[in-house]
Design a protein around this motif. Structure first.
Motif, mmCIF file in Angstrom:
data_model
loop_
_atom_site.group_PDB
_atom_site.id
_atom_site.type_symbol
_atom_site.label_atom_id
_atom_site.label_comp_id
_atom_site.label_asym_id
_atom_site.label_seq_id
_atom_site.Cartn_x
_atom_site.Cartn_y
_atom_site.Cartn_z
ATOM 1 N N ALA A 184 31.725 26.800 -36.045
ATOM 2 C CA ALA A 184 32.128 25.411 -36.326
ATOM 3 C C ALA A 184 30.986 24.450 -36.009
ATOM 4 O O ALA A 184 30.662 23.566 -36.806
ATOM 5 N N LEU A 227 27.763 25.064 -35.877
ATOM 6 C CA LEU A 227 26.618 25.232 -36.780
ATOM 7 C C LEU A 227 26.866 24.584 -38.145
ATOM 8 O O LEU A 227 26.065 23.786 -38.627
ATOM 9 N N THR A 228 28.014 24.901 -38.772
ATOM 10 C CA THR A 228 28.238 24.394 -40.130
ATOM 11 C C THR A 228 28.536 22.885 -40.107
ATOM 12 O O THR A 228 28.277 22.193 -41.084
ATOM 13 N N SER A 265 27.233 20.687 -37.698
ATOM 14 C CA SER A 265 25.987 19.967 -37.348
ATOM 15 C C SER A 265 24.964 20.039 -38.487
ATOM 16 O O SER A 265 24.106 19.167 -38.604
ATOM 17 N N ALA A 266 25.102 21.030 -39.368
ATOM 18 C CA ALA A 266 24.156 21.130 -40.503
ATOM 19 C C ALA A 266 24.226 19.881 -41.375
ATOM 20 O O ALA A 266 23.260 19.518 -42.033
ATOM 21 N N TYR A 267 25.400 19.213 -41.353
ATOM 22 C CA TYR A 267 25.568 18.038 -42.219
ATOM 23 C C TYR A 267 25.187 16.734 -41.520
ATOM 24 O O TYR A 267 25.056 15.704 -42.177
ATOM 25 N N ALA A 321 35.925 21.814 -36.743
ATOM 26 C CA ALA A 321 34.874 21.842 -37.775
ATOM 27 C C ALA A 321 35.244 20.912 -38.920
ATOM 28 O O ALA A 321 34.455 20.077 -39.349
#
Lengths: 85, 85
Positions: free
Chosen positions: A11, A13-14, A16-18, A64
């Motif tokens: 949660a 990682l995906t 914070s990628a944005y 997430a």
């Protein structure tokens, strides 16, 4: 590794990628990199994931998608408000 | 609406949102719209969601992230192979 930690790591990682893109969009007041089709598909999809997470009481899914919905809403609002520029 | 259907609907939306971009990247052989940081964060994150889905035996998570991993891998391979152009 405990499942809950694994889910929370995924949660983080995906989600914070944005964050860099959301920050860039808010700062530059431009969301031309994002098509309306992608934004709408993703917004509805992530909203459903959020509801699904609430229903099956899954913390990683709730966190997430709860945060991602905010990122996408910011991008969508900027794209709409500054559509002329 | 049954939870499984809700989850599968969410999976279809967030997964298919990436298909046009994946197709465009594969066709134009250019992935400059994607930063390496975003790709790496997303690839690891989605891979962890996929493992998490397998561990908690959650079909929507397995399907959504299993397909998204393929999309992201295509984008990453194109970005690496055609990095000079």
């Amino acid at each position: 590794m405990d499942n809950q930690i694994l889910g929370l790591l995924a949660a983080i990682l995906t989600t914070s990628a944005y964050l860099p893109q959301t920050y860039k969009v808010a700062k530059t007041k431009s969301a031309k990199d994002f098509s309306w089709m992608w934004l709408i598909f993703m917004w509805i999809g992530i909203f459903l994931w959020f509801i699904y997470g609430l229903r099956i009481n899954n913390l990683p899914l709730i966190l997430a998608n709860g945060i991602s919905i905010i990122s996408l809403t910011i991008i969508g609002v900027v794209k709409y408000v500054y559509r002329q520029s």
